[in-house]
Design a protein around this motif. Structure first.
Motif, PDB file in Angstrom:
ATOM      1  N   ALA A 103       0.794  -1.225   0.000  1.00 26.53           N
ATOM      2  CA  ALA A 103       0.000   0.000   0.000  1.00 26.53           C
ATOM      3  C   ALA A 103       0.824   1.271   0.000  1.00 26.53           C
ATOM      4  O   ALA A 103       0.332   2.321  -0.432  1.00 26.53           O
ATOM      5  N   VAL A 104       2.056   1.232   0.506  1.00 23.34           N
ATOM      6  CA  VAL A 104       2.841   2.461   0.651  1.00 23.34           C
ATOM      7  C   VAL A 104       4.287   2.247   0.232  1.00 23.34           C
ATOM      8  O   VAL A 104       4.808   1.132   0.262  1.00 23.34           O
ATOM      9  N   ASP A 105       4.913   3.338  -0.139  1.00 17.34           N
ATOM     10  CA  ASP A 105       6.352   3.354  -0.414  1.00 17.34           C
ATOM     11  C   ASP A 105       7.141   3.827   0.797  1.00 17.34           C
ATOM     12  O   ASP A 105       8.312   3.474   0.951  1.00 17.34           O
ATOM     13  N   ILE A 106       6.504   4.654   1.631  1.00 17.31           N
ATOM     14  CA  ILE A 106       7.141   5.211   2.813  1.00 17.31           C
ATOM     15  C   ILE A 106       6.222   4.977   4.005  1.00 17.31           C
ATOM     16  O   ILE A 106       5.018   5.269   3.939  1.00 17.31           O
ATOM     17  N   VAL A 107       6.766   4.438   5.083  1.00 15.08           N
ATOM     18  CA  VAL A 107       5.993   4.087   6.273  1.00 15.08           C
ATOM     19  C   VAL A 107       6.119   5.222   7.289  1.00 15.08           C
ATOM     20  O   VAL A 107       7.229   5.660   7.595  1.00 15.08           O
ATOM     21  N   GLN A 108       4.970   5.673   7.815  1.00 16.19           N
ATOM     22  CA  GLN A 108       4.976   6.845   8.687  1.00 16.19           C
ATOM     23  C   GLN A 108       4.241   6.595  10.000  1.00 16.19           C
ATOM     24  O   GLN A 108       3.199   7.196  10.283  1.00 16.19           O
ATOM     25  N   PRO A 109       4.779   5.744  10.857  1.00 17.04           N
ATOM     26  CA  PRO A 109       4.120   5.500  12.143  1.00 17.04           C
ATOM     27  C   PRO A 109       4.116   6.727  13.036  1.00 17.04           C
ATOM     28  O   PRO A 109       5.050   7.530  13.012  1.00 17.04           O
ATOM     29  N   ASP A 110       3.057   6.884  13.796  1.00 17.91           N
ATOM     30  CA  ASP A 110       2.982   7.895  14.853  1.00 17.91           C
ATOM     31  C   ASP A 110       3.219   7.141  16.151  1.00 17.91           C
ATOM     32  O   ASP A 110       2.328   6.465  16.667  1.00 17.91           O
ATOM     33  N   VAL A 111       4.431   7.233  16.688  1.00 15.80           N
ATOM     34  CA  VAL A 111       4.879   6.326  17.743  1.00 15.80           C
ATOM     35  C   VAL A 111       4.046   6.456  19.004  1.00 15.80           C
ATOM     36  O   VAL A 111       3.779   5.448  19.675  1.00 15.80           O
ATOM     37  N   ASN A 112       3.623   7.671  19.353  1.00 14.62           N
ATOM     38  CA  ASN A 112       2.812   7.791  20.560  1.00 14.62           C
ATOM     39  C   ASN A 112       1.331   7.616  20.281  1.00 14.62           C
ATOM     40  O   ASN A 112       0.482   7.982  21.080  1.00 14.62           O
ATOM     41  N   ARG A 113       1.036   7.013  19.156  1.00 17.98           N
ATOM     42  CA  ARG A 113      -0.319   6.600  18.822  1.00 17.98           C
ATOM     43  C   ARG A 113      -0.381   5.087  18.546  1.00 17.98           C
ATOM     44  O   ARG A 113      -1.325   4.421  18.942  1.00 17.98           O
ATOM     45  N   MET A 114       0.635   4.536  17.905  1.00 13.82           N
ATOM     46  CA  MET A 114       0.545   3.171  17.366  1.00 13.82           C
ATOM     47  C   MET A 114       1.027   2.077  18.310  1.00 13.82           C
ATOM     48  O   MET A 114       0.917   0.909  17.985  1.00 13.82           O
ATOM     49  N   GLY A 115       1.550   2.448  19.496  1.00  6.32           N
ATOM     50  CA  GLY A 115       1.975   1.405  20.421  1.00  6.32           C
ATOM     51  C   GLY A 115       3.253   1.684  21.171  1.00  6.32           C
ATOM     52  O   GLY A 115       3.725   0.833  21.925  1.00  6.32           O
TER      53      GLY A 115
END
Length: 409
Positions: free
Chosen positions: A290-302
């Protein structure tokens, strides 16, 4: 070492009282009559003065170490989740038992979480635990994650919202280049409800910034979930000659199939993941292509415990990781990985929404100098609570301790 106390600070969103002259596409756009001006539409989490938009935690131990963390912006309910669900599971435990603590918090909240506020709440506690580990071992967190991969991190200036005044937009973009930034992210201003005229205006926005900064500076653009699949493909194709580094979050995060089709239909890289949760969520995102660049929001995703697994997953897929936001926890994860070429920096001037206020809540958060961020070598995350700012914005405070039986005192 044992966890003895958790403090939870619920903080309100301030406002400078001036009218907004900027906007971005958002998932709320579909709710408005297209005739309503974009300046009169609500921007999520950006102008709700007096509403709680940040939750900050302090985790204390019996050996005198205190760690800090905060919840992804926009989750006032996280304080209640921490009080009623997470604190009783964490108090009395050894902060070094990171994996066990993470799984305990996650599995106990499956019925109310899996994604959303429960995971956001545990993220704040997890980040604070990593801060404690660094302080207890006398090491910056990036050393616990693998050590330095470079001396400094290249930053991109993340602002340049849509404006009616294109001269002001161009001046803003040039200002970031003059400050030393070699990459900038702007925002699209129009979506499907704005028709062909809106598409032309989006192109005009991108062309304005591109002309202002030249071709040697990277330029990305964010749609913030404000488009649909058909519009996204047409719009991205319309600006591909302007050389965007990526288009961010073109559609709603659960439309993973649409992400994949958009990615296959354009040559511009597609980024996403800011509103995704846990390793499993990112596994599904990456498995779908689905993506070329992964953009986690660390204080949201775990939190950091889960984020380091997502970094490894992305590396296995040969993908770059450019996390959302420029808080210290991101800087440490980036510093420890060759897969992360950039850190997002929200400039101090101009727009002042809740996601920029952590620079006021914490002393020592990353700042860019001439377009680069140097990470602190102080133990832990290298940040401390700014008690004056906490007092200024505090709406509520919880102090959570356990009694001899393990129940909240």
């Amino acid at each position: 070492m044992r966890i003895t106390q958790i403090d939870v600070h619920s903080l309100v969103e301030p406002t400078n009282g001036s009218p907004r002259d900027w906007w971005s596409t958002t998932p709320l756009d579909v709710l408005y009559d297209p005739r309503v001006s974009h300046l009169d539409r609500r921007q999520p989490g950006a102008e709700r003065a007096g509403v709680i938009s940040n939750v900050v935690v302090q985790v204390h131990t019996d050996e005198g170490f205190t760690g800090v963390g905060n919840v992804g912006v926009g989750s006032p309910a996280a304080a209640t989740v921490i009080e009623h669900h997470l604190a009783p599971l964490v108090l009395g435990r050894d902060p070094f038992d990171l994996e066990s603590l993470w799984q305990t918090m996650y599995r106990h909240t499956l019925s109310i979480g899996r994604k959303g506020v429960a995971v956001e709440a545990l993220s704040a506690i997890d980040i604070a635990l990593w801060d404690i580990l660094g302080k207890a071992t006398g090491q910056p967190v990036y050393n616990l994650l693998g050590g330095r991969t470079r001396t400094a991190i290249r930053a991109y200036a993340s602002q340049c919202y849509a404006r009616e005044d294109l001269d002001a937009l161009a001046a803003e973009a040039r200002g970031y280049v003059e400050q030393g930034f070699t990459a900038i992210k702007m925002r699209f201003g129009y979506g499907p409800g704005d028709g062909r005229r809106g598409m032309a205006r989006n192109r005009e926005l991108v062309a304005t910034v591109r002309e202002a900064i030249g071709t040697d500076v990277e330029l990305a653009a964010e749609a913030y979930m404000g488009w649909d699949e058909i519009y996204a493909i047409a719009m991205i194709r319309m600006v591909e000659d302007l050389g965007l580094a990526w288009v961010e979050e073109p559609v709603l995060p659960d439309r993973i199939d649409a992400y994949a089709r958009i990615r296959r239909s354009v040559s511009t890289p597609i980024s996403g993941g800011e509103h995704e949760f846990t390793l499993q969520g990112f596994h599904q995102l990456l498995q779908a292509g689905a993506v070329d660049i992964v953009q986690p929001d660390v204080n949201r995703m775990g939190g950091i415990t889960e984020a380091r697994k997502v970094w490894a997953l992305a590396e296995a897929h040969g993908l770059r990781v450019v996390p959302h936001g420029n808080q210290a926890h991101n800087a440490h994860l980036i510093m420890a990985s060759f897969s992360s070429p950039l850190i997002e920096i929200f400039p101090d001037d101009g727009v002042r929404p809740g996601y920029k206020l952590h620079h006021e809540f914490f002393d020592g958060e990353p700042r860019a100098k001439a377009g680069w961020v140097e990470t602190s070598d102080r133990p832990g995350l290298g940040i401390e609570l700014n008690h004056d700012a906490i007092e200024r914005y505090r709406a509520a405070e919880l102090t959570l301790r356990a009694d001899a039986s393990g129940a909240l005192a």
